[in-house]
Write a protein that holds these residues in place. Sequence first.
Motif, short mmCIF file in Angstrom:
data_model
loop_
_atom_site.label_atom_id
_atom_site.label_comp_id
_atom_site.label_asym_id
_atom_site.label_seq_id
_atom_site.Cartn_x
_atom_site.Cartn_y
_atom_site.Cartn_z
N THR A 148 1.63 -1.14 -0.13
CA THR A 148 -0.17 0.14 -0.12
C THR A 148 0.52 1.46 0.11
O THR A 148 1.64 1.47 0.58
CB THR A 148 -0.95 -0.23 0.89
N GLY A 149 0.36 2.29 -0.48
CA GLY A 149 1.21 3.40 -0.63
C GLY A 149 0.95 5.38 0.36
O GLY A 149 0.26 4.46 1.57
N GLY A 191 -0.27 7.54 9.11
CA GLY A 191 0.91 8.90 9.51
C GLY A 191 2.90 8.70 9.91
O GLY A 191 3.67 9.57 9.86
N SER A 192 2.41 7.78 11.04
CA SER A 192 4.10 7.23 11.39
C SER A 192 4.90 7.04 10.26
O SER A 192 5.90 6.99 10.38
CB SER A 192 3.71 6.00 12.19
N ALA A 236 9.21 7.40 5.13
CA ALA A 236 10.65 7.05 5.96
C ALA A 236 11.07 5.18 5.65
O ALA A 236 12.48 5.34 5.98
CB ALA A 236 10.09 6.58 7.86
N ASP A 237 10.92 4.68 5.20
CA ASP A 237 11.03 3.59 4.23
C ASP A 237 11.85 3.50 3.39
O ASP A 237 12.16 2.83 1.93
CB ASP A 237 10.01 2.65 4.57
#
Length: 188
Positions: free
Chosen positions: A31-32, A73-74, A156-157
Amino acid sequence: MKKILIAFMLLGIMSCKTELIDKIDVFSLETGAYMRTVAPWPLNVANGVVYSKAALAAGSVKMTLEAVDPQKGSLFSAYDLTVRFVDNTTANGNSSKPYAALDSYPASSFTKDVVTGYPRREMTLTASELMSKLGLTAADVAAGDVFEVHAVMKLADGRSFTDTNSGSEIKGGAYYKSPFFYRITVNP
């Protein structure tokens, strides 16, 4: 009676065919993420936002953004903006400018919304800021010219999402409202 029997036979054949299709493991799908335009809406940010040439110095577009990803949102790390100028009125010379860095909103500048649980913030695009970033003066800008702001949502990934790798429903759908692209036309 024959018609009913034939209908049951066809139904049996069709149901056999559907059992041969592999089921999709929805938990294995990637998922995006997207930056949802929460307010004001309806705001046709891809085509209908304008600055007035007569009041160019005071021109601004303001909206509330919400960073949405599978982990509330993390995963969100930044929303980066670039801007370019398209001179559609070359009578005053061609002042077109290529994309230049405009701004970067880090995840830390967003605040968790108490209702949705997703990070939100306001974004304001002023004509004076866009002109300054591109080295333009009011004399370079005429009615019919366009500012184009392109956005990149970074996670972040290491993944990032833009208008080029998002579907039409994400970019312009009634719920998602995440164009990743803002076209601001200069009107008289």
